[in-house]
Design an enzyme around this catalytic site. Structure first.
Site, PDB file in Angstrom:
ATOM      1  N   PRO A 129       0.698  -1.436   0.025  1.00  0.00           N
ATOM      2  CA  PRO A 129       0.052  -0.112   0.079  1.00  0.00           C
ATOM      3  C   PRO A 129       0.829   1.406   0.029  1.00  0.00           C
ATOM      4  O   PRO A 129       1.506   1.327   1.092  1.00  0.00           O
ATOM      5  CB  PRO A 129      -0.755  -0.168   1.454  1.00  0.00           C
ATOM      6  CG  PRO A 129      -0.220  -1.154   2.013  1.00  0.00           C
ATOM      7  CD  PRO A 129       0.506  -2.045   1.203  1.00  0.00           C
ATOM      8  N   GLU A 130       0.505   2.278  -1.152  1.00  0.00           N
ATOM      9  CA  GLU A 130       1.163   3.412  -1.066  1.00  0.00           C
ATOM     10  C   GLU A 130      -0.068   4.484  -1.114  1.00  0.00           C
ATOM     11  O   GLU A 130      -1.226   3.946  -0.707  1.00  0.00           O
ATOM     12  CB  GLU A 130       2.139   3.604  -2.242  1.00  0.00           C
ATOM     13  CG  GLU A 130       3.322   2.703  -2.400  1.00  0.00           C
ATOM     14  CD  GLU A 130       4.115   2.815  -3.579  1.00  0.00           C
ATOM     15  OE1 GLU A 130       4.150   3.768  -4.254  1.00  0.00           O
ATOM     16  OE2 GLU A 130       4.576   1.664  -4.167  1.00  0.00           O
ATOM     17  N   LYS A 173       0.893   7.451   3.572  1.00  0.00           N
ATOM     18  CA  LYS A 173       0.605   6.122   3.837  1.00  0.00           C
ATOM     19  C   LYS A 173       0.043   5.747   5.203  1.00  0.00           C
ATOM     20  O   LYS A 173      -0.350   4.596   5.462  1.00  0.00           O
ATOM     21  CB  LYS A 173       1.422   5.145   3.218  1.00  0.00           C
ATOM     22  CG  LYS A 173       2.285   5.355   2.269  1.00  0.00           C
ATOM     23  CD  LYS A 173       3.887   4.519   2.140  1.00  0.00           C
ATOM     24  CE  LYS A 173       4.653   4.985   0.966  1.00  0.00           C
ATOM     25  NZ  LYS A 173       5.844   4.326   0.984  1.00  0.00           N
ATOM     26  N   ARG A 229       2.602 -10.532   6.869  1.00  0.00           N
ATOM     27  CA  ARG A 229       3.800 -10.525   7.434  1.00  0.00           C
ATOM     28  C   ARG A 229       3.932  -9.903   8.641  1.00  0.00           C
ATOM     29  O   ARG A 229       4.880  -9.816   9.312  1.00  0.00           O
ATOM     30  CB  ARG A 229       4.839  -9.908   6.431  1.00  0.00           C
ATOM     31  CG  ARG A 229       5.142 -11.088   5.325  1.00  0.00           C
ATOM     32  CD  ARG A 229       6.051 -10.139   3.967  1.00  0.00           C
ATOM     33  NE  ARG A 229       7.471 -10.143   4.449  1.00  0.00           N
ATOM     34  CZ  ARG A 229       8.096  -9.603   3.601  1.00  0.00           C
ATOM     35  NH1 ARG A 229       7.945  -9.295   2.336  1.00  0.00           N
ATOM     36  NH2 ARG A 229       9.368  -9.520   4.120  1.00  0.00           N
ATOM     37  N   ARG A 278      20.828  18.102  -2.843  1.00  0.00           N
ATOM     38  CA  ARG A 278      21.154  18.204  -4.364  1.00  0.00           C
ATOM     39  C   ARG A 278      21.559  16.836  -5.163  1.00  0.00           C
ATOM     40  O   ARG A 278      21.486  16.992  -6.293  1.00  0.00           O
ATOM     41  CB  ARG A 278      21.840  19.503  -4.609  1.00  0.00           C
ATOM     42  CG  ARG A 278      20.767  20.728  -4.368  1.00  0.00           C
ATOM     43  CD  ARG A 278      21.635  21.966  -3.958  1.00  0.00           C
ATOM     44  NE  ARG A 278      22.192  22.630  -5.392  1.00  0.00           N
ATOM     45  CZ  ARG A 278      21.616  23.710  -5.793  1.00  0.00           C
ATOM     46  NH1 ARG A 278      20.734  24.245  -5.324  1.00  0.00           N
ATOM     47  NH2 ARG A 278      22.110  23.876  -7.069  1.00  0.00           N
ATOM     48  N   ARG A 310      16.491  -0.543  -2.853  1.00  0.00           N
ATOM     49  CA  ARG A 310      15.078  -1.081  -3.610  1.00  0.00           C
ATOM     50  C   ARG A 310      15.168  -0.937  -5.025  1.00  0.00           C
ATOM     51  O   ARG A 310      15.827  -0.152  -5.531  1.00  0.00           O
ATOM     52  CB  ARG A 310      13.964  -0.427  -3.042  1.00  0.00           C
ATOM     53  CG  ARG A 310      13.482  -0.650  -1.516  1.00  0.00           C
ATOM     54  CD  ARG A 310      12.694   0.160  -0.851  1.00  0.00           C
ATOM     55  NE  ARG A 310      12.625   0.291   0.617  1.00  0.00           N
ATOM     56  CZ  ARG A 310      12.679   1.327   1.193  1.00  0.00           C
ATOM     57  NH1 ARG A 310      12.650   2.400   0.905  1.00  0.00           N
ATOM     58  NH2 ARG A 310      12.539   0.994   2.433  1.00  0.00           N
TER      59      ARG A 310
END
Length: 328
Positions: free
Chosen positions: A2-3, A59, A161, A209, A318
């Site tokens: 879920p985002e 979220k 989980r 940056r 990720r």
DNA sequence: AGTTGTGTTGAAGA
DNA sequence: ATCTTCAACACAAC
């Protein structure tokens, strides 16, 4: 996973289905998920509270309850909320209210009662494997003074989980939790303007940056709501490489990227989120956005825009997915 | 059959 | 401070 779009779908479902209901009891077989209270205190503090509204930052889900309390839920990776309801035999309202008052002590009885699922659809999505990891149940009663009827519902938390987080406290205390206070601007909020976005990506700090934009987009302390799926989709939509240094993004590109954030998230909300694996809505149904994913988990496949092979790379521990030809 | 990958976040280590 | 790694946990895929 879920985002923002998935959480938005859940929050909107909650607002449609359980606002006005009263929590009569709670059950859990994995109390580690409840972060600030023992099961006993959690039960005591949540019983007989009315559900006022659900809201969201990034979220994070907040369910405001009567008496100044808020139930704070983070679904983390595999969490999802299911709403089930059973229509009871018609009974007089006073009798129903009496019954629900005793609900705390009549667990075993209510377990034996036959239940009817809420879903009007002929398919029962609750039976899907992904919806079977229920570790927490809020028992609700829903009474309509107008129709003089009551029904029982349950809000059930499936979390394979067991990474999810539940906190119950005074609304003020929840709002002031460190992890909430440090959240950046919500990606779908009115405060998230193009100007604000430009400030975020071009902040006068070297570490900011020089960071890849693919990492910046996912940092919840900067912009709340974007996770692994949508960062790749948003960057593809804007034709910008996830590796581009944040500070080297031109004004024109920043505008395009900002518009891509809005466009992709809005479309994903409209499609009720991505069900790549575990995510389901409150009826246990999958979302639809996985059908239109352009790059996420499409490595070794052909880019729909240019025909080049889509690549995968580790970015901030990720996987990020992108088209090396389309995205510069 | 053991190992690895999965993704969110906070905590621990450097 | 700021960066990286890991742990929480279950399961599918190799």
């Amino acid at each position: 996973m879920p985002e923002l779009p998935e959480v938005e779908t859940v929050v909107s479902d909650l607002n449609q289905k359980i606002v006005g209901d009263t929590i009569v009891d709670f059950w859990s077989d994995w109390t580690k998920t409840i972060k600030n209270l023992s099961l006993k205190k959690f039960k005591r503090d949540i019983r007989n509270r009315k559900i006022l509204r659900a809201r969201r930052i990034g979220k994070n889900i907040f369910i405001d309850l009567s008496g100044g309390k808020t139930l704070y839920i983070h679904l983390k990776m595999t969490g999802h909320l299911l709403i089930k309801s059973e229509i009871l035999n018609p009974k007089s309202l006073p009798e129903m209210l009496r019954i629900s008052k005793q609900a705390g002590e009549t667990n075993s009885k209510s377990k034996n009662q036959k239940t009817t699922n809420y879903s009007l659809s002929t398919t029962n999505y609750f039976n899907d494997r992904v919806n079977q990891y229920i570790h927490h149940i809020w028992k609700l009663k829903s009474c309509s003074m107008k129709h003089k009827t009551c029904s029982k519902k349950t809000l059930e938390f499936s979390d394979m989980r067991k990474f999810a987080k539940i906190v119950l406290d005074d609304t003020e205390k929840i709002n002031n939790l460190p992890e909430i206070k440090k959240l950046g601007v919500d990606a779908m909020s009115r405060e998230f303007t193009l100007k604000k976005f430009q400030e975020i990506i071009s902040k006068k700090s070297v570490s900011r940056r020089s960071k890849p934009i693919g990492i910046i987009l996912m940092e919840q302390e900067l912009i709340a709501g974007i996770g692994n799926i949508y960062r790749s989709e948003i960057l593809f939509e804007s034709r910008i490489s996830p590796l581009r240094k944040s500070g080297k993004i031109t004004k024109k590109e920043a505008k395009k990227l900002y518009q891509s954030i809005q466009k992709v998230l809005k479309k994903a909300i409209r499609m009720r989120g991505t069900s790549d694996s575990d995510y389901r809505d409150t009826a246990g149904m999958a979302g639809n956005f996985q059908k239109v994913l352009q790059v996420y988990r499409k490595d070794k496949k052909v880019c729909l825009n240019c025909g080049i092979i889509i690549k995968r790379l580790k970015l901030g521990q990720r996987n990020a997915f992108f088209c090396p030809q389309c995205q510069k």
